[in-house]
Design a protein around this motif. Structure first.
Motif, PDB file in Angstrom:
ATOM      1  N   VAL A 180     -24.957 -43.976   2.358  1.00 33.60           N
ATOM      2  CA  VAL A 180     -23.727 -44.148   1.573  1.00 33.60           C
ATOM      3  C   VAL A 180     -23.011 -42.808   1.465  1.00 33.60           C
ATOM      4  CG1 VAL A 180     -22.784 -44.787  -0.682  1.00 33.60           C
ATOM      5  CG2 VAL A 180     -24.650 -46.139   0.318  1.00 33.60           C
ATOM      6  N   TRP A 181     -23.766 -41.749   1.152  1.00 38.43           N
ATOM      7  CA  TRP A 181     -23.148 -40.425   1.066  1.00 38.43           C
ATOM      8  C   TRP A 181     -22.542 -40.020   2.405  1.00 38.43           C
ATOM      9  CZ3 TRP A 181     -21.251 -38.398  -2.944  1.00 38.43           C
ATOM     10  CH2 TRP A 181     -21.886 -38.416  -4.190  1.00 38.43           C
ATOM     11  N   SER A 182     -23.223 -40.311   3.509  1.00 37.37           N
ATOM     12  CA  SER A 182     -22.682 -39.979   4.836  1.00 37.37           C
ATOM     13  C   SER A 182     -21.326 -40.635   5.048  1.00 37.37           C
ATOM     14  CB  SER A 182     -23.647 -40.416   5.939  1.00 37.37           C
ATOM     15  OG  SER A 182     -24.790 -39.614   5.951  1.00 37.37           O
ATOM     16  N   ALA A 183     -21.233 -41.898   4.657  1.00 36.23           N
ATOM     17  CA  ALA A 183     -19.968 -42.620   4.802  1.00 36.23           C
ATOM     18  C   ALA A 183     -18.892 -42.012   3.905  1.00 36.23           C
ATOM     19  CB  ALA A 183     -20.158 -44.106   4.485  1.00 36.23           C
ATOM     20  N   ILE A 184     -19.260 -41.668   2.686  1.00 34.40           N
ATOM     21  CA  ILE A 184     -18.304 -41.052   1.763  1.00 34.40           C
ATOM     22  C   ILE A 184     -17.825 -39.711   2.324  1.00 34.40           C
ATOM     23  CG2 ILE A 184     -18.053 -39.980  -0.524  1.00 34.40           C
ATOM     24  CD1 ILE A 184     -20.019 -42.217  -1.537  1.00 34.40           C
ATOM     25  N   LEU A 185     -18.754 -38.906   2.832  1.00 34.22           N
ATOM     26  CA  LEU A 185     -18.417 -37.588   3.365  1.00 34.22           C
ATOM     27  C   LEU A 185     -17.552 -37.667   4.619  1.00 34.22           C
ATOM     28  CD1 LEU A 185     -21.844 -35.853   2.793  1.00 34.22           C
ATOM     29  CD2 LEU A 185     -19.681 -35.188   1.735  1.00 34.22           C
ATOM     30  N   ALA A 186     -17.544 -38.822   5.287  1.00 38.97           N
ATOM     31  CA  ALA A 186     -16.696 -39.009   6.463  1.00 38.97           C
ATOM     32  C   ALA A 186     -15.258 -39.342   6.077  1.00 38.97           C
ATOM     33  CB  ALA A 186     -17.274 -40.116   7.345  1.00 38.97           C
ATOM     34  N   GLY A 187     -15.036 -39.611   4.797  1.00 37.72           N
ATOM     35  CA  GLY A 187     -13.703 -39.992   4.327  1.00 37.72           C
ATOM     36  C   GLY A 187     -12.901 -38.810   3.827  1.00 37.72           C
ATOM     37  N   PRO A 188     -11.781 -39.111   3.191  1.00 36.90           N
ATOM     38  CA  PRO A 188     -10.896 -38.047   2.685  1.00 36.90           C
ATOM     39  C   PRO A 188     -11.521 -37.290   1.518  1.00 36.90           C
ATOM     40  CG  PRO A 188     -10.098 -40.211   2.019  1.00 36.90           C
ATOM     41  CD  PRO A 188     -11.263 -40.445   2.934  1.00 36.90           C
ATOM     42  N   LEU A 189     -11.097 -36.050   1.354  1.00 37.44           N
ATOM     43  CA  LEU A 189     -11.630 -35.171   0.306  1.00 37.44           C
ATOM     44  C   LEU A 189     -11.535 -35.809  -1.078  1.00 37.44           C
ATOM     45  CD1 LEU A 189     -12.770 -32.465  -0.642  1.00 37.44           C
ATOM     46  CD2 LEU A 189     -10.413 -31.603  -0.741  1.00 37.44           C
ATOM     47  N   GLU A 190     -10.392 -36.406  -1.403  1.00 41.46           N
ATOM     48  CA  GLU A 190     -10.240 -37.000  -2.737  1.00 41.46           C
ATOM     49  C   GLU A 190     -11.265 -38.106  -2.989  1.00 41.46           C
ATOM     50  OE1 GLU A 190      -8.543 -35.812  -5.315  1.00 41.46           O
ATOM     51  OE2 GLU A 190      -7.981 -34.185  -3.961  1.00 41.46           O
ATOM     52  N   GLY A 191     -11.599 -38.865  -1.960  1.00 44.13           N
ATOM     53  CA  GLY A 191     -12.621 -39.903  -2.099  1.00 44.13           C
ATOM     54  C   GLY A 191     -13.993 -39.308  -2.350  1.00 44.13           C
ATOM     55  N   VAL A 192     -14.293 -38.202  -1.680  1.00 42.32           N
ATOM     56  CA  VAL A 192     -15.574 -37.521  -1.889  1.00 42.32           C
ATOM     57  C   VAL A 192     -15.649 -37.016  -3.323  1.00 42.32           C
ATOM     58  CG1 VAL A 192     -17.034 -35.581  -1.187  1.00 42.32           C
ATOM     59  CG2 VAL A 192     -15.743 -36.850   0.547  1.00 42.32           C
ATOM     60  N   LEU A 193     -14.607 -36.333  -3.761  1.00 37.81           N
ATOM     61  CA  LEU A 193     -14.591 -35.776  -5.121  1.00 37.81           C
ATOM     62  C   LEU A 193     -14.705 -36.875  -6.167  1.00 37.81           C
ATOM     63  CD1 LEU A 193     -11.823 -33.076  -4.621  1.00 37.81           C
ATOM     64  CD2 LEU A 193     -14.302 -32.705  -4.720  1.00 37.81           C
TER      65      LEU A 193
END
Length: 117
Positions: free
Chosen positions: A64-77
Motif C-alpha cells: 500500500v505504501w509503495s502505491a502511495i509513494l508512486a503517486g503525487p506528493l500531496e497524496g503521500v503527505l
C-alpha cells in the motif's frame, strides 16, 4: 537486588497512545518531506530493502505504501497524517525511518508521553 539499581519496568502504552505518537512522528516527517520531496527516495529504498530480506512475507501495508509513494506528493503527505483507522494501521508499518534523527524522535517521544502521563 538493590532497589536503587533495579531496572524500572517499562510503562504499558495503550494503542491510543502509540497511535498518537506515530501520528506525531509522521507529522514531523511530513514537514521534512514537504521541504525536500527527494527524502521520499529513502522510504522507497527502505521498502525495496525490506522486501529483499530472506523469507520476507511482510505486511501488505508495504505494498500500500509503495502505491502511495508512486503517486503525487500531496497524496503521500495526506496518507502520512491521515486521522483514520487506515492511517493508524499504515503508520504501524511505516517506511519513513531515517528521515528524522533519533534525537528528534526521542524529543517527540518525551513530548507525547510526558503530556499523557
Amino acid at each position: 537486588m538493590n532497589p536503587v539499581t533495579a531496572p524500572r519496568p517499562t510503562p504499558v502504552r495503550t494503542h491510543a497512545q502509540i497511535d498518537h505518537f506515530n501520528l506525531r512522528l509522521h507529522e514531523e516527517v511530513a514537514k521534512c518531506v514537504r521541504a525536500n520531496p527527494a527524502m521520499l527516495d529513502r522510504a522507497r529504498a527502505n521498502i525495496a530493502r525490506w522486501k529483499q530480506q530472506p523469507g520476507w512475507s511482510g505486511p501488505r501495508d508495504l505494498d500500500v505504501w509503495s502505491a502511495i509513494l508512486a503517486g503525487p506528493l500531496e497524496g503521500v503527505l495526506s496518507a502520512m497524517v491521515a486521522r483514520t483507522e487506515e492511517g493508524d494501521r499504515l503508520r504501524q508499518s511505516s517506511p519513513f525511518c531515517g528521515i528524522i534523527t533519533q534525537a528528534r524522535r526521542m524529543e517527540i517521544f518525551r513530548e507525547i508521553y510526558r503530556r499523557e502521563s
